[in-house]
Design an enzyme around this catalytic site. Structure first.
Site, PDB file in Angstrom:
ATOM      1  N   LYS A 213      69.312  13.594 127.137  1.00 26.55           N
ATOM      2  CA  LYS A 213      69.848  12.241 127.199  1.00 26.55           C
ATOM      3  C   LYS A 213      69.287  11.562 128.441  1.00 26.55           C
ATOM      4  O   LYS A 213      69.582  11.937 129.568  1.00 26.55           O
ATOM      5  CB  LYS A 213      71.379  12.273 127.258  1.00 26.55           C
ATOM      6  CG  LYS A 213      72.042  10.906 127.333  1.00 26.55           C
ATOM      7  CD  LYS A 213      73.556  11.050 127.332  1.00 26.55           C
ATOM      8  CE  LYS A 213      74.263   9.715 127.444  1.00 26.55           C
ATOM      9  NZ  LYS A 213      75.734   9.883 127.433  1.00 26.55           N
ATOM     10  N   CYS A 237      71.993  10.225 138.284  1.00 29.66           N
ATOM     11  CA  CYS A 237      72.028  11.555 138.896  1.00 29.66           C
ATOM     12  C   CYS A 237      72.369  12.648 137.886  1.00 29.66           C
ATOM     13  O   CYS A 237      72.191  13.832 138.184  1.00 29.66           O
ATOM     14  CB  CYS A 237      73.026  11.595 140.057  1.00 29.66           C
ATOM     15  SG  CYS A 237      72.476  10.691 141.513  1.00 29.66           S
ATOM     16  N   LYS A 266      68.184  11.435 123.047  1.00 29.45           N
ATOM     17  CA  LYS A 266      68.765  10.094 123.140  1.00 29.45           C
ATOM     18  C   LYS A 266      68.135   9.357 124.320  1.00 29.45           C
ATOM     19  O   LYS A 266      68.155   9.882 125.432  1.00 29.45           O
ATOM     20  CB  LYS A 266      70.281  10.204 123.315  1.00 29.45           C
ATOM     21  CG  LYS A 266      70.997   8.871 123.475  1.00 29.45           C
ATOM     22  CD  LYS A 266      72.499   9.071 123.688  1.00 29.45           C
ATOM     23  CE  LYS A 266      73.196   7.724 123.864  1.00 29.45           C
ATOM     24  NZ  LYS A 266      74.637   7.876 124.121  1.00 29.45           N
TER      25      LYS A 266
END
Length: 395
Positions: A213, A237, A266
């Site tokens: 992701k 982060c 994603k």
């Protein structure tokens, strides 16, 4: 003398039954399933509140999508789609009252919270429907981040994994077939599977990991829909840096080793190369066509770029040709779906996830109605767009 019975404990990561505990999951696990149509690979997103009565509230950033109360309006909305071939949904809980939010997302697994109420409703009203539960804390925390924070505002990974696994277990206990952690904490797949095992839920629950992701501005419409934007800072982060292919592969391999049954990339379109890489790991692959990608398609259609909105889901097919197995659409329900006598229009799923893993050399193009030449052309077109989209998709 009869031999003494042997005692053997199967490691959690070696337990496979949850990966194919539902008929649709069994279809997704089959590399050569030639009878799957496009709607079998789509997962329809629903945004729900804890209210049980009232009318749905339109989401301005996602045309055609609404926040639904967990009641009769949602049931009737889904019944029309199920009658046209819908087989899977993913649930995103959205608390209607910000007063329920706190530092640890207590309301996420509350028995009267939106996600648990919706899971129970769907299992009762639609026994054959595959129910996927997104697992994250951002919708339920007062700071809007996906985990538990330290005093200095940084993430506490261990506490976050513990909390995420507790929420995932509550969703599984409520009846979710698939748990989909989207928080991107290190080690949360292993923690979730350990919690499911200790509560006797691992054999009937599949885990779909948001493994790769990437940080992206394309999530903007979704954050409005889920009321989940962080109150300070950003998520760079713990979401992957754009363009970090090697890091994405490490994340995918880590989650597979921890026992993920399905891995996700994603956003899907800008990272089509990562989707292809993920297909080699021996798991079904989900490609998430996110809300920003959907918004671009809708805006382009409105400006006349396509003439009309693409109703044959051509924007989904290239990801399927890259070895995905399912798509989860996030955006619009076209007007044609309101007619119960009209076949399911897959273009209503304009933000999507695709699942279906195909090892190299075994990918079937005929089953999605494309010639080899047409498929290769679309795949090449996607690849040429990857770097350009990434430059525009960073946070």
């Amino acid at each position: 003398m009869d031999p003494a019975p042997a005692s053997y404990s199967v490691p959690g990561s070696a337990r496979l039954h949850g990966a194919y505990s539902h008929p649709l999951l069994r279809d997704w696990q089959c590399e050569h399933a030639v009878d799957l149509c496009l709607t079998d690979r789509l997962i329809y997103p629903i945004f729900v509140t804890e209210q049980t009565e009232g009318e749905p509230v339109r989401i301005s950033g996602l045309p055609g999508q609404s926040r639904w109360p967990c009641g009769s309006a949602l049931v009737e909305h889904l019944r029309v789609l199920c009658n046209k071939g819908l087989r899977a949904v993913i649930v995103f809980g959205v608390p209607s009252d910000d007063e329920t939010k706190d530092a640890v997302g207590t309301y996420a697994d509350h028995t009267e919270g939106p996600t648990i109420l919706c899971i129970k409703l769907l299992r009762k009203e639609f026994p054959a429907l595959l129910v996927v539960a997104d697992v994250c804390l951002c919708e339920y925390t007062d700071h809007g981040h996906c985990g538990i924070l330290e005093e200095d505002g940084s993430l506490h990974n261990a506490k976050s994994c513990e909390r995420i696994s507790a929420v995932a277990t509550a969703y599984a206990a409520a009846g979710a077939h698939v748990i989909a952690p989207s928080d991107m904490m290190d080690g949360r797949i292993g923690a979730i599977r350990a919690s499911l095992e200790s509560n006797g839920l691992l054999e009937k629950t599949s885990v779909m990991s948001y493994a790769a992701k990437f940080a992206s501005c394309l999530y903007g419409p979704f954050r409005e829909a889920a009321n989940s934007a962080p109150s300070f800072g950003d998520r760079r982060c713990y979401q992957l840096p754009p363009g970090s292919r090697a890091l994405a592969l490490r994340a995918l391999e880590r989650d597979v080793k921890e026992g993920a049954d399905i891995v996700m990339v994603k956003p899907g379109g800008p990272y089509a190369d990562i989707v292809r890489d993920a297909a080699a790991l021996g798991r079904p692959v989900a490609a998430y066509q996110v809300s920003g990608e959907a918004a671009m398609l809708v805006a382009a259609a409105r400006d006349g770029a396509f003439g009309t909105y693409p109703r044959n889901c051509r924007h989904v097919i290239p990801l399927c040709s890259l070895s995905c197995d399912e798509k989860i659409p996030l955006a619009r329900r076209s007007n044609v779906l309101q007619d119960a006598n009209t076949p399911l229009d897959v273009s209503s799923y304009c933000s999507a996830r695709c699942f279906h893993y195909k090892p190299a050399g075994l990918r079937s193009r005929k089953r999605i109605g494309l010639s080899r030449r047409a498929t290769q052309g679309r795949g090449v077109q996607l690849q040429h767009c990857v770097q350009d989209k990434r430059l525009r998709g960073t946070v």
